[in-house]
Design a protein around this motif. Sequence first.
Motif, short mmCIF file in Angstrom:
data_model
loop_
_atom_site.label_atom_id
_atom_site.label_comp_id
_atom_site.label_asym_id
_atom_site.label_seq_id
_atom_site.Cartn_x
_atom_site.Cartn_y
_atom_site.Cartn_z
N VAL A 7 0.87 -1.18 0.00
CA VAL A 7 0.00 0.00 0.00
C VAL A 7 0.90 1.22 0.00
CG1 VAL A 7 -1.76 1.30 1.26
CG2 VAL A 7 -1.83 -1.21 1.25
N ALA A 8 0.71 2.12 -0.98
CA ALA A 8 1.56 3.31 -1.10
C ALA A 8 0.74 4.56 -0.89
CB ALA A 8 2.23 3.34 -2.47
N SER A 9 1.40 5.60 -0.39
CA SER A 9 0.74 6.88 -0.17
C SER A 9 1.69 8.03 -0.49
CB SER A 9 0.26 7.01 1.27
OG SER A 9 -0.31 8.29 1.51
N ASP A 10 1.10 9.14 -0.91
CA ASP A 10 1.88 10.35 -1.12
C ASP A 10 1.96 11.18 0.16
OD1 ASP A 10 -0.91 10.79 -1.37
OD2 ASP A 10 -0.55 12.74 -2.28
N LYS A 11 1.26 10.74 1.20
CA LYS A 11 1.24 11.48 2.47
C LYS A 11 1.69 10.55 3.61
CE LYS A 11 -2.60 14.45 1.00
NZ LYS A 11 -1.76 15.63 0.76
N LYS A 12 2.74 10.95 4.31
CA LYS A 12 3.29 10.09 5.36
C LYS A 12 2.35 9.95 6.54
CE LYS A 12 6.00 13.85 7.45
NZ LYS A 12 7.36 14.31 7.80
N ASP A 13 1.45 10.94 6.73
CA ASP A 13 0.53 10.88 7.86
C ASP A 13 -0.86 10.39 7.46
OD1 ASP A 13 -0.07 13.08 6.34
OD2 ASP A 13 -0.33 14.46 8.02
N ALA A 14 -0.98 9.79 6.28
CA ALA A 14 -2.28 9.27 5.84
C ALA A 14 -2.74 8.17 6.80
CB ALA A 14 -2.19 8.72 4.42
N PRO A 35 7.84 9.82 -2.51
CA PRO A 35 8.49 11.11 -2.19
C PRO A 35 8.10 12.24 -3.16
CG PRO A 35 10.04 9.71 -3.33
CD PRO A 35 8.79 8.89 -3.16
N TYR A 36 6.84 12.64 -3.10
CA TYR A 36 6.40 13.71 -4.00
C TYR A 36 7.06 15.05 -3.68
CZ TYR A 36 2.95 11.29 -6.86
OH TYR A 36 2.35 10.47 -7.80
N GLU A 55 10.01 15.49 -3.59
CA GLU A 55 11.17 15.53 -4.48
C GLU A 55 10.75 15.67 -5.95
OE1 GLU A 55 13.79 12.21 -3.74
OE2 GLU A 55 13.40 12.30 -1.59
N GLY A 56 9.43 15.79 -6.17
CA GLY A 56 8.92 15.93 -7.52
C GLY A 56 8.19 14.68 -8.00
N LYS A 57 7.29 14.87 -8.93
CA LYS A 57 6.48 13.76 -9.46
C LYS A 57 7.36 12.69 -10.12
CE LYS A 57 2.41 14.33 -11.42
NZ LYS A 57 1.31 14.58 -12.39
N GLU A 58 8.36 13.13 -10.88
CA GLU A 58 9.22 12.18 -11.59
C GLU A 58 9.91 11.22 -10.62
OE1 GLU A 58 13.01 12.17 -14.70
OE2 GLU A 58 11.84 14.01 -14.40
N GLN A 59 10.43 11.75 -9.52
CA GLN A 59 11.12 10.91 -8.54
C GLN A 59 10.12 9.99 -7.83
OE1 GLN A 59 14.16 10.21 -8.06
NE2 GLN A 59 14.00 9.05 -6.15
N ALA A 60 8.96 10.51 -7.48
CA ALA A 60 7.94 9.70 -6.81
C ALA A 60 7.51 8.53 -7.69
CB ALA A 60 6.74 10.57 -6.45
N GLU A 61 7.30 8.81 -8.96
CA GLU A 61 6.87 7.74 -9.88
C GLU A 61 8.01 6.76 -10.17
OE1 GLU A 61 5.00 9.54 -13.28
OE2 GLU A 61 3.18 10.02 -12.14
N LYS A 62 9.26 7.23 -10.10
CA LYS A 62 10.41 6.34 -10.26
C LYS A 62 10.45 5.34 -9.10
CE LYS A 62 15.48 6.49 -10.74
NZ LYS A 62 15.90 5.84 -9.48
#
Length: 198
Positions: A31-38, A55-56, A58-65
Motif C-alpha cells: 500500500v503506497a501513499s503520497d502522504k506520510k501521515d495518511a 516522495p512527491y 522531491e517531484g512527481k518524476e522521482q515519486a513515480e520512479k
Amino acid sequence: MAILLSGRGSNMLALAQRCAQGDLEAKICFVASDKKDAYGIMMAKSLGLKTLLLPYEEGKEQAEKVLNEKLQSDSVDWIVLAGFMRMLSPTFVGKYEKRIVNIHPSLLPSFPGTQAIKDAFEYGVKVTGVTVHLVDEKMDHGPILSQREVRICDEDTLESLEEKIHAIEHDLYWQTLKNLFAGRFKMKGRRMTIEGPY
C-alpha cells in the motif's frame, strides 16, 4: 495488486477484508501513499501489509520512479487507486496501460475532480453515484468498468450522502475488480462490458 491512497483508506480496508475472506482472489503486494501521515497507511501497517511512502516532495518524476521500481520488484499486475489524490503522469500511465484502476464518487463524466460528492450535492442533482474505471492520461477519465446510482433524498445532508456513497464504493469496487482480474470485461465504445456469468 498495489493500492495507492492519500487519506483514510476505507476502500483499501474494504478490499483487504475481501481478500482475507477469499471473496477477491488477489494479493495486496503493498500500500503506497503520497502522504506520510495518511490514516490509510497506519491502517495498512496494522493489517501487516507492506507500505511505501512516495516522495512527491522531491517531484512527481522521482515519486513515480520509486513507485515503478517497487511495482517491478514485487511483480505487481494491477495498480488500484483508492482515494489517491494525485494525477499520474502520461508516461507512467502509458507504461501501465489498462492496468490502473480508479474509483470515483460520482457518475462520470459528471462531477470529476476532488470534490465530487460536494459538487453533486450543491448542484442539486437527485441522482449521483459511484464509477469504477480504467485510468488514462486525463483526470477521472478512461474506460468505465462499472457504475452504481445513489439517490439524493430531500433529507440528505452532505455527511449522510458521503456515507451512502462510501457504502456503495466498498461493495462495488471489489466486485468490479473480481470481474476485471478474471478477464470478464470487453471493450465496447468508452465502456467495458462484462462477458459471461459473474
